[in-house]
Design a protein around this motif. Structure first.
Motif, PDB file in Angstrom:
ATOM      1  N   SER A  60      13.337  -9.740  43.423  1.00 44.45           N
ATOM      2  CA  SER A  60      14.431  -8.831  43.116  1.00 44.45           C
ATOM      3  C   SER A  60      14.212  -7.471  43.773  1.00 44.45           C
ATOM      4  N   LEU A  61      12.997  -6.944  43.648  1.00 47.14           N
ATOM      5  CA  LEU A  61      12.729  -5.629  44.223  1.00 47.14           C
ATOM      6  C   LEU A  61      12.749  -5.680  45.750  1.00 47.14           C
ATOM      7  N   ALA A  62      12.279  -6.784  46.317  1.00 45.16           N
ATOM      8  CA  ALA A  62      12.299  -6.909  47.780  1.00 45.16           C
ATOM      9  C   ALA A  62      13.730  -6.913  48.298  1.00 45.16           C
ATOM     10  N   ALA A  63      14.621  -7.561  47.555  1.00 42.82           N
ATOM     11  CA  ALA A  63      16.030  -7.590  47.975  1.00 42.82           C
ATOM     12  C   ALA A  63      16.624  -6.185  47.931  1.00 42.82           C
ATOM     13  N   VAL A  64      16.300  -5.446  46.877  1.00 46.00           N
ATOM     14  CA  VAL A  64      16.814  -4.072  46.766  1.00 46.00           C
ATOM     15  C   VAL A  64      16.256  -3.216  47.902  1.00 46.00           C
ATOM     16  N   ALA A  65      14.955  -3.336  48.156  1.00 51.05           N
ATOM     17  CA  ALA A  65      14.331  -2.539  49.219  1.00 51.05           C
ATOM     18  C   ALA A  65      14.945  -2.884  50.579  1.00 51.05           C
ATOM     19  N   ALA A  66      15.144  -4.184  50.825  1.00 50.83           N
ATOM     20  CA  ALA A  66      15.713  -4.608  52.115  1.00 50.83           C
ATOM     21  C   ALA A  66      17.117  -4.039  52.288  1.00 50.83           C
ATOM     22  N   ASP A  67      17.907  -4.091  51.237  1.00 54.65           N
ATOM     23  CA  ASP A  67      19.266  -3.557  51.330  1.00 54.65           C
ATOM     24  C   ASP A  67      19.269  -2.038  51.463  1.00 54.65           C
ATOM     25  N   GLU A  68      18.412  -1.382  50.707  1.00 48.02           N
ATOM     26  CA  GLU A  68      18.391   0.082  50.756  1.00 48.02           C
ATOM     27  C   GLU A  68      17.958   0.588  52.136  1.00 48.02           C
ATOM     28  N   LEU A  69      16.984  -0.110  52.745  1.00 46.41           N
ATOM     29  CA  LEU A  69      16.455   0.359  54.029  1.00 46.41           C
ATOM     30  C   LEU A  69      17.081  -0.353  55.223  1.00 46.41           C
ATOM     31  N   GLY A  70      17.902  -1.350  54.939  1.00 51.62           N
ATOM     32  CA  GLY A  70      18.569  -2.051  56.025  1.00 51.62           C
ATOM     33  C   GLY A  70      17.628  -2.844  56.901  1.00 51.62           C
ATOM     34  N   VAL A  71      16.623  -3.424  56.278  1.00 53.37           N
ATOM     35  CA  VAL A  71      15.676  -4.264  57.021  1.00 53.37           C
ATOM     36  C   VAL A  71      15.804  -5.700  56.533  1.00 53.37           C
ATOM     37  N   TYR A  92      15.062  -9.129  54.767  1.00 52.17           N
ATOM     38  CA  TYR A  92      14.333  -9.409  53.509  1.00 52.17           C
ATOM     39  C   TYR A  92      12.923  -9.904  53.789  1.00 52.17           C
ATOM     40  N   ASP A  93      12.779 -10.738  54.812  1.00 56.05           N
ATOM     41  CA  ASP A  93      11.445 -11.306  55.051  1.00 56.05           C
ATOM     42  C   ASP A  93      10.499 -10.313  55.717  1.00 56.05           C
ATOM     43  N   LYS A  94      10.978  -9.116  55.960  1.00 56.18           N
ATOM     44  CA  LYS A  94      10.085  -8.069  56.480  1.00 56.18           C
ATOM     45  C   LYS A  94       9.567  -7.165  55.354  1.00 56.18           C
ATOM     46  N   VAL A  95       9.970  -7.482  54.141  1.00 58.75           N
ATOM     47  CA  VAL A  95       9.481  -6.722  52.984  1.00 58.75           C
ATOM     48  C   VAL A  95       8.469  -7.593  52.249  1.00 58.75           C
ATOM     49  N   ARG A  96       7.258  -7.092  52.074  1.00 53.77           N
ATOM     50  CA  ARG A  96       6.221  -7.863  51.393  1.00 53.77           C
ATOM     51  C   ARG A  96       5.914  -7.190  50.054  1.00 53.77           C
ATOM     52  N   PRO A  97       6.374  -7.771  48.965  1.00 54.87           N
ATOM     53  CA  PRO A  97       6.138  -7.142  47.660  1.00 54.87           C
ATOM     54  C   PRO A  97       4.849  -7.639  47.010  1.00 54.87           C
ATOM     55  N   ILE A  98       4.098  -6.732  46.444  1.00 52.58           N
ATOM     56  CA  ILE A  98       2.921  -7.115  45.662  1.00 52.58           C
ATOM     57  C   ILE A  98       2.899  -6.314  44.367  1.00 52.58           C
ATOM     58  N   ILE A  99       2.077  -6.795  43.435  1.00 55.65           N
ATOM     59  CA  ILE A  99       1.860  -6.053  42.192  1.00 55.65           C
ATOM     60  C   ILE A  99       0.527  -5.334  42.344  1.00 55.65           C
TER      61      ILE A  99
END
Lengths: 762, 85
Positions: free
Chosen positions: A492-503, A505-512
């Motif tokens: 969910s957070l990766a999707a938001v980050a990808a949309d917000e930054l216009g990159v 989705y698979d270029k966003v790597r989310p970790i805890i």
């Protein structure tokens, strides 16, 4: 991929079923859960537990265990300083540190079978087990009490001689097992009931049920000679684990680093500490890493189930179906220490409905059971089950369609909730409409089959949240959150980050991140992590976009009003557009070092504005009159998600909640013998639904946007466990003509009820 | 003046008074005024109550503004904040 616009944001990935970032590791076995962590030289920790449900601990002699070769440390109550009385959040409930220290290690008394009395760290499992047998504990066995109503009686065995009921006037002079009386009141129910043409009053009973996470509690601790402490554990809140352990062991928070493993289910039960402080205490003493993993029996006997309860509901209605007065009295088991979820149970009981006169009283009662822990929408399923059962009975008596009756009384925007404030935009009516429109609602049924419907409510919360975004050298994005991912947070957070930054989705790597890598986060609970986390990510992305615009101005020798961030790039505006080309996030990444250094943003918020969530469930079931077995045939969930960041995960929450509710309604219960000992501490005897027991749960996403969230999100994880209990009880009544007022409706109870009515073929 | 209503057991700490009209502009001011009016209530405000301002529930939000005509409810907290030590 399609692009949509919501709330002014261009969205490519939010609202779509993106690939799960943690999926590959989970299906290949690479994902590391709590028990998968190991360190060189680690010892094995084991816990000695009380065989008695209630006993004074006269003495503990560990000398023989300590002398056993291979035993490196033994800890008892003497290794934990006593704590002052101070209430702290435990999931969505409150707990007192004075009780926490006694729950992780018994002090004056053992208060339930399985209560930890000592722990050892040894070179092997076999040595640890032998060591436990060498610990000599002298008990003075005391009378015990298990049932909540019996525990409230004068003369019941007293668990705590310093427990005086709070919330009653005058203040009691004698201690009791009733920790607290709470109430909410609006209007005047005496006036309200006088307006009623029909009043239904019923008493209901529910059994304690366990959260049933498949992964047992596990912790690995390593304390260095300078006191620096590392802990790996399965938890819903590693910052909370850090705080609790630091407090219980007298450590500086900054010296404790906690890493949350992948989590094999928590559902509220992993918001408190059990093994973690023991593992640290043992490691500190042994000067070696110590690993501890609970057995399934220990999970059942020594970690929190949720309350069993007795609930009395009285609901008054006019002949045309308007609810005019409501009363309920709730008695919730807290387990051995005060702090049941009776307060939210009180507040939620009548929350789905617009009723002028409401009075709800609740009692928090201790007894010789493990201390309860949060479980999805703590307290709400119990009280709302009772209310939804009475609502169904009213519908039948007045011959009003049960959905129409609920619709007529449904809370909506502007309704004053029974617990005080007015609701903003909420989606209960939409969920009722959605259910009524399904083909399921009108599908034919056969003999011994029944259909039930029920609605449910949960508040949802926000809270302290920190999350970061870092633009890597190649333009990819590292996303770090600080709340364990229990149900799709990373996707969910990766999707938001990808949309917000216009990159992509698979270029966003989310970790805890661990507690040393990201700022403080409250735990994953209250259906808050995706709601709050996405707000923090939006904030972090804002910072990045502002920074990129500032750097573009410097590179292009432009003014701020000559640039804008859109579509993943900083774009020159007006005449400037003829001179320079837009620069993407990746373009900036290439020149980050030459334009000011690393690029990133950190969202640090105390998220407010959580939107309440309502759901309505519809279930068909069939009763076997020969065995009393109940088979769920068909199940549909409609719930207001506000905006589903990742629909598949949201549907998964709906389905999971429904299945847990099915188990609660039909089979699950803690069964105690007269000796106060739990008789079914294992999955063979504690019957949870498995995949073959339930049909595919149909999920209907209702989206009434939460105006306080940039994407309209509401929490979704807890509401879906609220309606199933009532929906199934109502379906049982439809199938058999019998109103079941006690959960679980397990085969022996169903068969007995059928026989009493002369309906059984057995 | 904001209309302030205490929900549940909190009114036991104010001698049964559950409703107030207070001139406050933030949650911090609200807690201060209520604490001065009813000292027995002060500790419970610090321990953590939720504040619903015009229908929206806030938790651990001392700086949240309160309007002159706001309707404010003080509720038991739904979940805890961060004051853990």
């Amino acid at each position: 991929m399609a692009e949509t616009m919501t709330n002014g944001n261009s969205q490519t990935y939010v609202g779509t079923r993106t690939i799960r970032p943690d999926g590959a590791d989970k299906v290949t076995g690479r994902a590391r859960f709590g028990a998968d962590f190991n360190l060189p030289g680690q010892l094995i920790g084991r816990v000695l537990r009380s065989p008695h449900p209630h006993a004074r601990i006269v003495s503990i002699d560990t000398s023989k265990a300590e002398a056993l070769p291979g035993v490196k440390a033994v800890v008892t109550r003497d290794d934990f300083a006593d704590q002052s009385s101070e209430f702290i959040p435990a999931g969505e409930m409150m707990m007192n540190y004075k009780d926490v220290v006694r729950n992780v290690m018994a002090r004056e008394k053992a208060l339930y079978e399985g209560h930890a009395v000592a722990a050892v760290a040894a070179a092997s499992v076999a040595i640890a087990r032998r060591a436990l047998k060498l610990i000599e504990v002298k008990y003075e066995v005391l009378p015990h009490v298990i049932d909540v109503v019996e525990a409230m009686q004068p003369g019941a065995p007293l668990l705590h001689d310093d427990l005086f009921t709070v919330g009653v006037e005058p203040k009691p002079e004698k201690p009791s097992n009733i920790a607290k009386r709470v109430e909410i009141k609006q209007g005047d129910i005496e006036v309200g009931f006088k307006k009623a043409d029909l009043v239904i009053e019923r008493e209901f009973k529910t059994a304690p049920v366990h959260q049933g996470y498949i992964e047992p509690h596990a912790a690995l601790a390593s304390v260095s000679e300078d006191g620096s402490t590392e802990l790996w554990c399965t938890t819903q809140g590693h910052f909370i684990v850090r705080a609790h352990c630091a407090r219980l062991l007298g450590l500086d928070i900054g010296k404790v680093r906690v890493t949350a493993s992948e989590i094999g289910g928590g559902f509220g039960g992993k918001t408190v500490v059990y093994l973690e402080p023991l593992a640290i205490a043992l490691s500190r003493k042994a000067k070696r890493p110590v690993k501890m993993v609970m057995s399934r029996e220990e999970v059942f006997k020594a970690s929190g189930p949720t309350s069993g309860a007795t609930v009395r509901v009285k609901l008054g209605v006019t002949k045309d179906g308007k609810f005019v007065a409501a009363f309920a009295e709730l008695k919730y088991q807290a387990g051995a220490f005060q702090g049941s979820p009776v307060q939210p149970g009180v507040m939620c009981a009548f929350a789905p409905y617009d009723i002028e006169h409401v009075h709800v009283i609740g009692y928090d009662v201790v007894s010789n059971r493990p201390k309860v822990a949060a479980y999805r929408a703590p307290g709400a399923p119990i009280s709302e089950y009772a209310v939804e059962s009475v609502v169904d009975e009213i519908a039948k008596k007045l011959e009003i369609d049960p959905i129409d009756l609920r619709m007529q009384n449904a809370a909506h925007e502007g309704t004053k909730a029974a617990y005080g404030p007015k609701f903003g935009p909420v989606g209960l009516e939409e969920t009722l409409n959605a259910i009524k429109k399904t083909e399921h609602w009108n599908a034919p049924l056969r003999k011994w089959q029944g259909r039930g419907v029920a609605s449910g409510f949960w508040f949802n919360i926000g809270g302290e949240t920190c999350a970061s975004l870092t633009v890597n050298e190649d333009g990819t994005i590292s996303l770090m959150a600080g709340t364990p991912d229990v149900g799709g947070l990373r996707a969910s957070l990766a999707a938001v980050a990808a949309d917000e930054l216009g990159v992509p989705y698979d270029k966003v790597r989310p970790i805890i991140g661990d507690t040393g890598s990201v700022g403080f986060n409250f735990l994953t609970g209250g259906s808050r992590s995706a709601f709050s986390g996405s707000m923090a990510i939006v904030e972090a992305a804002k910072q990045i976009k502002a920074e990129l615009c500032a750097r573009a101005c410097k590179l292009w020798e432009a003014q701020p009003d000559q640039v804008e961030f859109s579509g993943g790039s900083v774009r020159p505006l007006g005449a400037l557009a003829e001179k320079v080309k837009p620069m993407s996030v990746a373009d900036f990444a290439k020149v980050a070092g030459k334009t000011g250094g690393p690029i990133g943003g950190v969202g640090r918020i105390n998220a407010q504005g959580a939107g309440p969530s309502f759901g309505t469930h519809l279930v068909d079931l069939e009763v076997d009159p020969e065995t009393g077995r109940v088979t769920v045939l068909r199940y549909t969930v409609a719930q207001d998600a506000g905006r589903a960041l990742h629909p598949a995960y949201v549907e998964g929450q709906f389905q999971g909640g429904a299945v847990q509710g099915i188990g609660w309604a039909l089979n699950e219960e803690y069964i105690y013998g007269d000796d106060g000992k739990l008789q079914n501490a294992g999955f063979l005897d504690y019957r949870m639904p498995v995949a073959s027991d339930v049909p595919m749960i149909d999920a209907i996403l209702v989206e009434v946007a939460n105006p306080k969230h940039p994407y309209g999100v509401r929490g979704v994880g807890e509401t879906p466990i609220v309606p199933p209990l009532g929906a199934i009880a109502n379906a049982m009544e439809a199938a058999t003509g019998i109103r079941f007022t006690e959960l679980p409706m397990s085969p022996p109870k169903v068969l007995k009820a059928l026989k009493e009515k002369g309906l059984s073929r057995a | 003046m904001a209309r302030v209503v205490l929900v549940g057991n909190l009114a036991q700490l104010t001698g049964g008074v559950a409703e107030f009209d207070l001139s406050v502009t933030s949650v911090k001011q609200l807690f201060q005024q209520l604490g001065e009016l009813h000292p027995a209530l002060a500790r419970h405000l610090e321990d953590g109550v939720a504040v619903a301002i015009d229908g929206q529930i806030y938790q651990d939000a001392l700086l949240e503004p309160i309007g002159p005509d706001s309707e404010v409810f003080l509720l038991p907290q739904i979940a805890g904040g961060s004051t853990l030590t």
